[in-house]
Design a protein around this motif. Structure first.
Motif, PDB file in Angstrom:
ATOM      1  N   GLU A 169       5.939  65.490 154.183  1.00 30.28           N
ATOM      2  CA  GLU A 169       6.965  65.679 155.197  1.00 30.28           C
ATOM      3  C   GLU A 169       8.341  65.567 154.565  1.00 30.28           C
ATOM      4  N   ASN A 170       9.213  66.496 154.868  1.00 30.20           N
ATOM      5  CA  ASN A 170      10.578  66.575 154.309  1.00 30.20           C
ATOM      6  C   ASN A 170      10.578  66.831 152.797  1.00 30.20           C
ATOM      7  N   GLY A 171       9.411  67.204 152.246  1.00 34.04           N
ATOM      8  CA  GLY A 171       9.360  67.515 150.814  1.00 34.04           C
ATOM      9  C   GLY A 171       9.537  66.309 149.922  1.00 34.04           C
ATOM     10  N   ILE A 172       9.222  65.112 150.420  1.00 34.92           N
ATOM     11  CA  ILE A 172       9.393  63.879 149.645  1.00 34.92           C
ATOM     12  C   ILE A 172       8.110  63.063 149.738  1.00 34.92           C
ATOM     13  N   THR A 173       7.648  62.581 148.601  1.00 36.36           N
ATOM     14  CA  THR A 173       6.480  61.701 148.591  1.00 36.36           C
ATOM     15  C   THR A 173       6.651  60.648 147.512  1.00 36.36           C
ATOM     16  N   ASN A 174       6.137  59.475 147.773  1.00 37.97           N
ATOM     17  CA  ASN A 174       6.195  58.360 146.831  1.00 37.97           C
ATOM     18  C   ASN A 174       4.782  58.010 146.384  1.00 37.97           C
ATOM     19  N   LEU A 175       4.610  57.856 145.091  1.00 37.91           N
ATOM     20  CA  LEU A 175       3.304  57.566 144.516  1.00 37.91           C
ATOM     21  C   LEU A 175       3.387  56.320 143.649  1.00 37.91           C
ATOM     22  N   ALA A 176       2.312  55.598 143.576  1.00 41.66           N
ATOM     23  CA  ALA A 176       2.169  54.480 142.644  1.00 41.66           C
ATOM     24  C   ALA A 176       0.925  54.759 141.809  1.00 41.66           C
ATOM     25  N   VAL A 177       1.127  55.050 140.521  1.00 44.65           N
ATOM     26  CA  VAL A 177       0.007  55.402 139.653  1.00 44.65           C
ATOM     27  C   VAL A 177      -0.209  54.293 138.638  1.00 44.65           C
ATOM     28  N   SER A 189      -5.579  48.557 131.821  1.00 46.60           N
ATOM     29  CA  SER A 189      -4.347  48.862 132.538  1.00 46.60           C
ATOM     30  C   SER A 189      -3.141  48.296 131.798  1.00 46.60           C
ATOM     31  N   VAL A 190      -2.085  49.108 131.700  1.00 46.70           N
ATOM     32  CA  VAL A 190      -0.856  48.644 131.068  1.00 46.70           C
ATOM     33  C   VAL A 190       0.282  48.493 132.077  1.00 46.70           C
ATOM     34  N   GLY A 191       0.060  48.890 133.320  1.00 47.53           N
ATOM     35  CA  GLY A 191       1.103  48.731 134.330  1.00 47.53           C
ATOM     36  C   GLY A 191       1.007  49.780 135.413  1.00 47.53           C
ATOM     37  N   VAL A 192       1.898  49.672 136.368  1.00 53.21           N
ATOM     38  CA  VAL A 192       1.949  50.602 137.494  1.00 53.21           C
ATOM     39  C   VAL A 192       3.309  51.295 137.488  1.00 53.21           C
ATOM     40  N   LEU A 193       3.292  52.606 137.639  1.00 53.55           N
ATOM     41  CA  LEU A 193       4.518  53.392 137.644  1.00 53.55           C
ATOM     42  C   LEU A 193       4.762  53.934 139.049  1.00 53.55           C
ATOM     43  N   ASN A 194       5.921  53.604 139.617  1.00 58.03           N
ATOM     44  CA  ASN A 194       6.304  54.117 140.931  1.00 58.03           C
ATOM     45  C   ASN A 194       7.031  55.438 140.754  1.00 58.03           C
ATOM     46  N   ILE A 195       6.555  56.468 141.422  1.00 58.01           N
ATOM     47  CA  ILE A 195       7.085  57.821 141.265  1.00 58.01           C
ATOM     48  C   ILE A 195       7.535  58.349 142.618  1.00 58.01           C
ATOM     49  N   ARG A 196       8.693  58.945 142.629  1.00 50.54           N
ATOM     50  CA  ARG A 196       9.192  59.618 143.830  1.00 50.54           C
ATOM     51  C   ARG A 196       9.326  61.107 143.513  1.00 50.54           C
TER      52      ARG A 196
END
Length: 607
Positions: A169-177, A189-196
């Motif tokens: 929605e609105n062409g925006i999404t947030n991911l945590a990989v 696991s070496v960490g979590v990356l938050n991506i917008r």
């Protein structure tokens, strides 16, 4: 999460100063009066907060304030005031660097905050959501860590499926990989990356989640079927290869290889014609560039002398600026293909049976040339005929290779089925299936051609060097002078530098690099003549050149001292001793460099 009192006070002060500077209060009063007068109906006696914010936004006042207030230290301050870090965080002074590649574009930034954009286009208009959904290339992200000595370590490699934003929605999404380690730590696991992810400009029509999920499922199903069929074909090819001669089982025939994430790919997918634009002018210069990238075998946990299986993708290799012989050979083969040569990666052994890979080119006249990707050296192959009489003079091979099991590029794969796999007796007539067993070109294309989801991602373009050669050369030279002076002081020796003699060493260093690149020696006569003029009669001159692919002056100096001849120059004793040192840094793409150092001295000879 609340800010500490001192940080909150400082933030309030910054906002107050900015509001006063831009006279926001006065502008708000004007907007308030204008809005009440023009936009509200007479029966409205009160102005809501939503109405005021809307009016301020329409006039650009809010955007002006936000643009002017720059929080340049917010990330660092947040890190310094947050809770203690778990063991997956890094303690190096410099933050980890996150590099990304999508299609033909690549980007770089820190892992704590970065921005990238890539928008496919046909040259005249932006493509629609349906067309973008058909682009299956992922965003390849590589996380590297650099210590205080400039040594880089590959931390993680991740392939991001970006097309979920097409249904957002609105062409925006947030991911945590979750980022996993590489090599032997590929399950850790070496960490979590938050991506917008944000589509800009926004699509006129977005896809529904059902459509995107269906597309992903179909692609996975299609990929799995192609990989299954290729695996079936590869097993059948291998059985036929062993039926030719049972001893073939001991030959190094490499059909699949694991990448840095421990995922198996056909070896042909690691090769793709790569054009360097205007960064590299000749195939030999490309070989020189590849050779100055550092050599490092994949780390192995435990003893036994085994070798860890790890063929890095190109982006991971270039981000590290170092890799194993397979990484160098794959890159060199891709560059030579980009220059229009018929190039193959060779898998075999060198002295003492050590597994090794190198590159081979086939000339139109049948000339076979071996390229050593770790050194840039070239060797013309002239096979020995074992059936010739003993008195017939045979060519003496100069290359270090002993056996060869297979050769391949992005379209072809051949297994060596000659009676002997010794390189010196091999005939490279690739059209003779009694000597080289080929794989089906269609089978290779089904899993290795660009755009197939089973192949490795598209190669990123090479980036120009960001190193200022003159500045870095001066810095290293100054550091070496200090190190030499301190070393001689510890020995009770004084140090006098001869700046003129140091300058005269430059042509020699340039000639050495030219010879490494072109195999042509030039300028030696002028250098010798200049040195003779600079060294008086009755004096002795000594010089020691050495080559490195890193820019750490202290590490280079320690290496130089291990040479008895160089130590003799640095620790020179005698009458009227004058020392000289010259550094020349030659830059190549991806900030790779060749560092030439020459120590010299002149002193009065005493019989």
């Amino acid at each position: 999460m609340s800010l500490p009192p001192e940080k909150a006070s400082a933030l309030k002060q910054i906002i107050h100063q900015q509001l006063v500077k831009t006279d926001v209060h006065g502008r708000i009063r004007e907007v308030l009066a204008e809005t009440i007068r023009e936009e509200l109906a007479p029966e409205h006696q009160q102005l809501s907060t939503e109405d005021l914010i809307k009016a301020l936004r329409q006039r650009g006042i809010i955007d002006d304030v936000i643009k002017e207030v720059k929080f340049v230290t917010d990330v660092n301050e947040k890190e310094r005031t947050s809770a203690p870090k778990p063991s997956t965080h890094f303690v190096e002074r410099e933050p980890p660097i996150l590099k990304k590649s999508f299609g033909w574009k690549s980007f770089s930034g820190t892992s704590s905050g970065t921005r990238a954009s890539a928008w496919p286009s046909d040259g005249s208009k932006m493509v629609d959501a349906t067309t973008m959904l058909s682009i299956c290339d992922p965003v390849h992200m590589v996380l590297i860590k650099t210590d205080t000595f400039g040594e880089t370590t590959l931390v993680a490699s991740y392939f991001l499926e970006w097309r979920s934003v097409l249904a957002a929605e609105n062409g925006i999404t947030n991911l945590a990989v979750e980022l996993l380690g590489v090599g032997t730590e590929s399950k850790v696991s070496v960490g979590v990356l938050n991506i917008r992810l944000e589509m800009y400009p926004q699509l006129t029509k977005t896809q529904s989640p059902e459509v995107t999920n269906t597309q992903f499922a179909l692609e996975r199903q299609k990929t799995a079927e192609k990989e299954r069929l290729f695996l079936v074909y590869a097993k059948q090819w291998w059985r036929e290869y062993l039926q030719i001669r049972p001893t073939h089982n001991a030959r190094l025939v490499k059909i699949f290889a694991q990448d840095e994430n421990g995922v198996n790919h056909p070896v042909c997918s690691y090769i793709r014609p790569l054009r360097a634009g205007r960064l590299l002018d000749t195939p030999r210069q490309a070989a020189r560039f590849v050779s100055v990238l550092g050599y490092e075998r994949a780390p192995v946990i435990g003893g036994g002398g085994g070798k860890q299986e790890q063929w890095c993708t190109l982006l991971a290799f270039l981000c590290r600026n170092k890799g194993d012989c397979e990484d160098h050979a794959n890159l060199l083969c891709s560059l030579l293909l980009g220059f229009g040569l018929e190039a193959f990666v060779c898998v075999g052994t060198k002295a003492k049976g050590v597994p090794h890979t190198w590159v081979m080119t086939c000339g139109t006249d049948g000339t076979i040339t071996f390229w050593e990707s770790l050194t840039g050296h070239r060797y013309v192959h002239r096979p020995i005929n074992p059936d010739d009489p003993p008195l017939v003079e045979q060519p003496k091979p100069l290359y270090p290779y002993r056996t060869i099991g297979c050769i391949f590029n992005h379209q072809k794969f051949f297994g060596n089925c000659q009676p002997s796999d010794a390189v010196e007796v091999c005939v490279f007539d690739l059209h003779d299936e009694s000597k080289w067993k080929p794989m089906s070109g269609e089978a290779i294309k089904s899993v290795c051609s660009p755009g197939t989801t089973s192949s490795v991602p598209p190669f990123p373009p090479l980036c120009a060097s960001s190193i200022d050669a003159a500045v870095v050369s001066n810095e290293i030279e100054l550091q070496l002078r200090i190190l030499v002076s301190e070393h001689r002081k510890d020995l009770g020796l004084s140090t006098v530098w001869d700046d003129h003699l140091s300058y005269l060493l430059s042509p020699a260093l340039a000639a050495y690099e030219l010879e490494r690149t072109t195999s042509i020696s030039a300028g030696n006569e002028e250098f010798q003549d200049a040195v003779r003029r600079a060294v008086p009669d009755g004096h002795t001159f000594k010089g020691f050149p050495i080559h490195f692919v890193y820019r750490n002056a202290r590490r280079a100096f320690a290496t130089c001292l291990r040479s008895p001849f160089c130590e003799e120059i640095i620790c020179c004793r005698g009458d009227q001793v004058r020392l000289a040192v010259r550094v020349r840094v030659f830059t190549y793409p991806e900030s790779a460099c060749a560092v030439w150092i020459m120590f010299a001295c002149k002193y009065r000879s005493v019989l």
